[in-house]
Design a protein around this motif. Structure first.
Motif, PDB file in Angstrom:
ATOM      1  N   VAL A   1      14.181  10.893  -4.972  1.00  0.00           N
ATOM      2  CA  VAL A   1      12.866  10.449  -5.409  1.00  0.00           C
ATOM      3  C   VAL A   1      12.337   9.523  -4.332  1.00  0.00           C
ATOM      4  O   VAL A   1      13.012   8.552  -3.956  1.00  0.00           O
ATOM      5  N   GLU A   2      11.147   9.833  -3.833  1.00  0.00           N
ATOM      6  CA  GLU A   2      10.580   9.082  -2.723  1.00  0.00           C
ATOM      7  C   GLU A   2       9.355   8.299  -3.168  1.00  0.00           C
ATOM      8  O   GLU A   2       8.472   8.831  -3.848  1.00  0.00           O
ATOM      9  N   GLN A   3       9.296   7.042  -2.756  1.00  0.00           N
ATOM     10  CA  GLN A   3       8.138   6.193  -2.989  1.00  0.00           C
ATOM     11  C   GLN A   3       7.853   5.413  -1.721  1.00  0.00           C
ATOM     12  O   GLN A   3       8.790   5.038  -0.988  1.00  0.00           O
ATOM     13  N   ASN A   4       6.601   5.122  -1.485  1.00  0.00           N
ATOM     14  CA  ASN A   4       6.223   4.233  -0.393  1.00  0.00           C
ATOM     15  C   ASN A   4       6.607   2.805  -0.798  1.00  0.00           C
ATOM     16  O   ASN A   4       6.244   2.343  -1.873  1.00  0.00           O
ATOM     17  N   SER A   5       7.344   2.120   0.057  1.00  0.00           N
ATOM     18  CA  SER A   5       7.861   0.799  -0.329  1.00  0.00           C
ATOM     19  C   SER A   5       6.775  -0.271  -0.396  1.00  0.00           C
ATOM     20  O   SER A   5       6.945  -1.307  -1.046  1.00  0.00           O
ATOM     21  N   GLY A   6       5.635  -0.005   0.303  1.00  0.00           N
ATOM     22  CA  GLY A   6       4.564  -0.992   0.291  1.00  0.00           C
ATOM     23  C   GLY A   6       4.867  -2.159   1.234  1.00  0.00           C
ATOM     24  O   GLY A   6       5.651  -2.001   2.177  1.00  0.00           O
ATOM     25  N   PRO A   7       4.254  -3.344   1.012  1.00  0.00           N
ATOM     26  CA  PRO A   7       3.479  -3.646  -0.177  1.00  0.00           C
ATOM     27  C   PRO A   7       2.092  -2.993  -0.179  1.00  0.00           C
ATOM     28  O   PRO A   7       1.506  -2.776   0.863  1.00  0.00           O
ATOM     29  N   LEU A   8       1.638  -2.658  -1.382  1.00  0.00           N
ATOM     30  CA  LEU A   8       0.308  -2.137  -1.597  1.00  0.00           C
ATOM     31  C   LEU A   8      -0.538  -3.282  -2.132  1.00  0.00           C
ATOM     32  O   LEU A   8      -0.238  -3.836  -3.183  1.00  0.00           O
ATOM     33  N   SER A   9      -1.574  -3.626  -1.405  1.00  0.00           N
ATOM     34  CA  SER A   9      -2.424  -4.748  -1.774  1.00  0.00           C
ATOM     35  C   SER A   9      -3.741  -4.226  -2.328  1.00  0.00           C
ATOM     36  O   SER A   9      -4.431  -3.432  -1.666  1.00  0.00           O
ATOM     37  N   VAL A  10      -4.097  -4.669  -3.535  1.00  0.00           N
ATOM     38  CA  VAL A  10      -5.287  -4.169  -4.233  1.00  0.00           C
ATOM     39  C   VAL A  10      -6.077  -5.363  -4.766  1.00  0.00           C
ATOM     40  O   VAL A  10      -5.483  -6.296  -5.318  1.00  0.00           O
ATOM     41  N   PRO A  11      -7.403  -5.376  -4.604  1.00  0.00           N
ATOM     42  CA  PRO A  11      -8.183  -6.489  -5.154  1.00  0.00           C
ATOM     43  C   PRO A  11      -8.187  -6.462  -6.681  1.00  0.00           C
ATOM     44  O   PRO A  11      -8.137  -5.397  -7.310  1.00  0.00           O
ATOM     45  N   GLU A  12      -8.260  -7.635  -7.269  1.00  0.00           N
ATOM     46  CA  GLU A  12      -8.340  -7.735  -8.723  1.00  0.00           C
ATOM     47  C   GLU A  12      -9.539  -6.948  -9.242  1.00  0.00           C
ATOM     48  O   GLU A  12     -10.631  -7.002  -8.680  1.00  0.00           O
ATOM     49  N   GLY A  13      -9.318  -6.190 -10.316  1.00  0.00           N
ATOM     50  CA  GLY A  13     -10.387  -5.387 -10.900  1.00  0.00           C
ATOM     51  C   GLY A  13     -10.475  -3.969 -10.369  1.00  0.00           C
ATOM     52  O   GLY A  13     -11.130  -3.117 -10.978  1.00  0.00           O
ATOM     53  N   ALA A  14      -9.806  -3.704  -9.256  1.00  0.00           N
ATOM     54  CA  ALA A  14      -9.846  -2.360  -8.670  1.00  0.00           C
ATOM     55  C   ALA A  14      -8.765  -1.475  -9.299  1.00  0.00           C
ATOM     56  O   ALA A  14      -7.983  -1.915 -10.142  1.00  0.00           O
ATOM     57  N   ILE A  15      -8.737  -0.205  -8.877  1.00  0.00           N
ATOM     58  CA  ILE A  15      -7.720   0.731  -9.349  1.00  0.00           C
ATOM     59  C   ILE A  15      -6.559   0.756  -8.360  1.00  0.00           C
ATOM     60  O   ILE A  15      -6.760   0.933  -7.156  1.00  0.00           O
ATOM     61  N   ALA A  16      -5.355   0.565  -8.874  1.00  0.00           N
ATOM     62  CA  ALA A  16      -4.148   0.683  -8.056  1.00  0.00           C
ATOM     63  C   ALA A  16      -3.559   2.068  -8.269  1.00  0.00           C
ATOM     64  O   ALA A  16      -3.434   2.523  -9.413  1.00  0.00           O
ATOM     65  N   SER A  17      -3.205   2.733  -7.183  1.00  0.00           N
ATOM     66  CA  SER A  17      -2.667   4.089  -7.253  1.00  0.00           C
ATOM     67  C   SER A  17      -1.284   4.120  -6.630  1.00  0.00           C
ATOM     68  O   SER A  17      -1.117   3.813  -5.447  1.00  0.00           O
ATOM     69  N   LEU A  18      -0.290   4.476  -7.423  1.00  0.00           N
ATOM     70  CA  LEU A  18       1.103   4.506  -6.971  1.00  0.00           C
ATOM     71  C   LEU A  18       1.607   5.946  -7.033  1.00  0.00           C
ATOM     72  O   LEU A  18       1.342   6.656  -8.007  1.00  0.00           O
ATOM     73  N   ASN A  19       2.323   6.357  -6.003  1.00  0.00           N
ATOM     74  CA  ASN A  19       2.719   7.750  -5.887  1.00  0.00           C
ATOM     75  C   ASN A  19       4.226   7.920  -5.760  1.00  0.00           C
ATOM     76  O   ASN A  19       4.921   7.029  -5.264  1.00  0.00           O
ATOM     77  N   CYS A  20       4.685   9.091  -6.161  1.00  0.00           N
ATOM     78  CA  CYS A  20       6.113   9.380  -6.162  1.00  0.00           C
ATOM     79  C   CYS A  20       6.299  10.885  -5.995  1.00  0.00           C
ATOM     80  O   CYS A  20       5.582  11.672  -6.632  1.00  0.00           O
ATOM     81  N   THR A  21       7.220  11.298  -5.156  1.00  0.00           N
ATOM     82  CA  THR A  21       7.578  12.718  -5.047  1.00  0.00           C
ATOM     83  C   THR A  21       9.063  12.866  -5.342  1.00  0.00           C
ATOM     84  O   THR A  21       9.845  11.935  -5.136  1.00  0.00           O
ATOM     85  N   TYR A  22       9.419  14.055  -5.842  1.00  0.00           N
ATOM     86  CA  TYR A  22      10.809  14.283  -6.201  1.00  0.00           C
ATOM     87  C   TYR A  22      11.249  15.641  -5.690  1.00  0.00           C
ATOM     88  O   TYR A  22      10.433  16.534  -5.466  1.00  0.00           O
TER      89      TYR A  22
END
Lengths: 109, 115
Positions: free
Chosen positions: A4-25
């Motif tokens: 299972v693969e994920q981008n380790s980040g960090p992913l920085s998102v402004p408050e109120g915005a949409i955060a999108s997290l991804n995963c492949t298997y």
């Protein structure tokens, strides 16, 4: 080797915005998919489970599954500073859960 | 008591010590797991008990010894550990029926430091 693969980040998102997290298997026969949230120094907490293709919504969270592409994602709408954590993707293979290493999400006020 | 509880929360032990980690689940589940979590690595499955029978021993060194006396309790006995065994040890439980396993719920973890 099932992975299972994920981008380790960090992913920085402004408050109120949409955060999108991804995963492949890698294992095509996987049937159950999970997103866990883990705060620093704490244990993983189940956020969402998804079993069939398409979207599943729960409050501000939406899980998306595409088995043909072997891809699962988590969207967090109206991101809050309290959403800052590491998000773990897990794929079930019988009694085993195969885990990604997690994506660190930072919500900036 | 609710959910999955682990004790102790923190443990510092010398390489010659013997200690045990305890896990208790109050969810009525019939499968229990031990995981190891090291920094920047995916969770590593150590042991699985399903219906009180061990069904997975994931190439774990013999200095780790699990025990599952009933479906609600799980122990991890530790002896002659090495500094590289320092990690967060997590207990989890889930339900199994008809060969299908549900979501796993975790305890708070034991932060183990081997000196």
């Amino acid at each position: 080797q099932k992975e299972v693969e994920q981008n380790s980040g960090p992913l920085s998102v402004p408050e109120g915005a949409i955060a999108s997290l991804n995963c492949t298997y890698s294992d095509r026969v996987s049937q159950s998919f999970f997103w866990y949230r883990q705060y620093s120094g704490k244990s993983p907490e189940l956020i969402m489970s998804i079993y069939s293709n398409g979207d599943k919504e729960d409050g501000r969270f939406t899980a998306q599954l595409n088995k043909a592409s072997q891809y699962v994602s988590l969207l967090i709408r109206d991101s809050q500073p309290s959403d800052s954590a590491t998000y773990l993707c897990a794929v079930r293979n019988n009694y085993q859960l195969i885990w990604g290493a997690g994506t660190k999400l930072i919500i900036k006020p | 008591e609710t959910g999955v509880t682990q004790t102790p929360r923190h443990l510092v032990m010398g390489m010659t010590n013997k200690k045990s980690l305890k896990c208790e689940q109050h969810l009525g589940h019939n499968a229990m797991y031990w995981y190891k979590q090291s920094a920047k690595k995916p969770l590593e499955l150590m042991f699985v008990y399903s219906l009180e029978e061990r069904i997975e021993n994931n190439s774990v060194p013999s200095r780790f010894s699990p025990e599952c006396p009933n479906s609600s309790h799980l122990f991890l006995h530790l002896h002659t550990l090495q500094p590289e065994d320092s990690a967060l040890y997590l207990c989890a439980s889930s339900q199994v029926f008809g060969g299908r396993y549900t979501e796993a719920f975790f305890g708070q973890g034991t932060r183990l430091t081997v000196v």
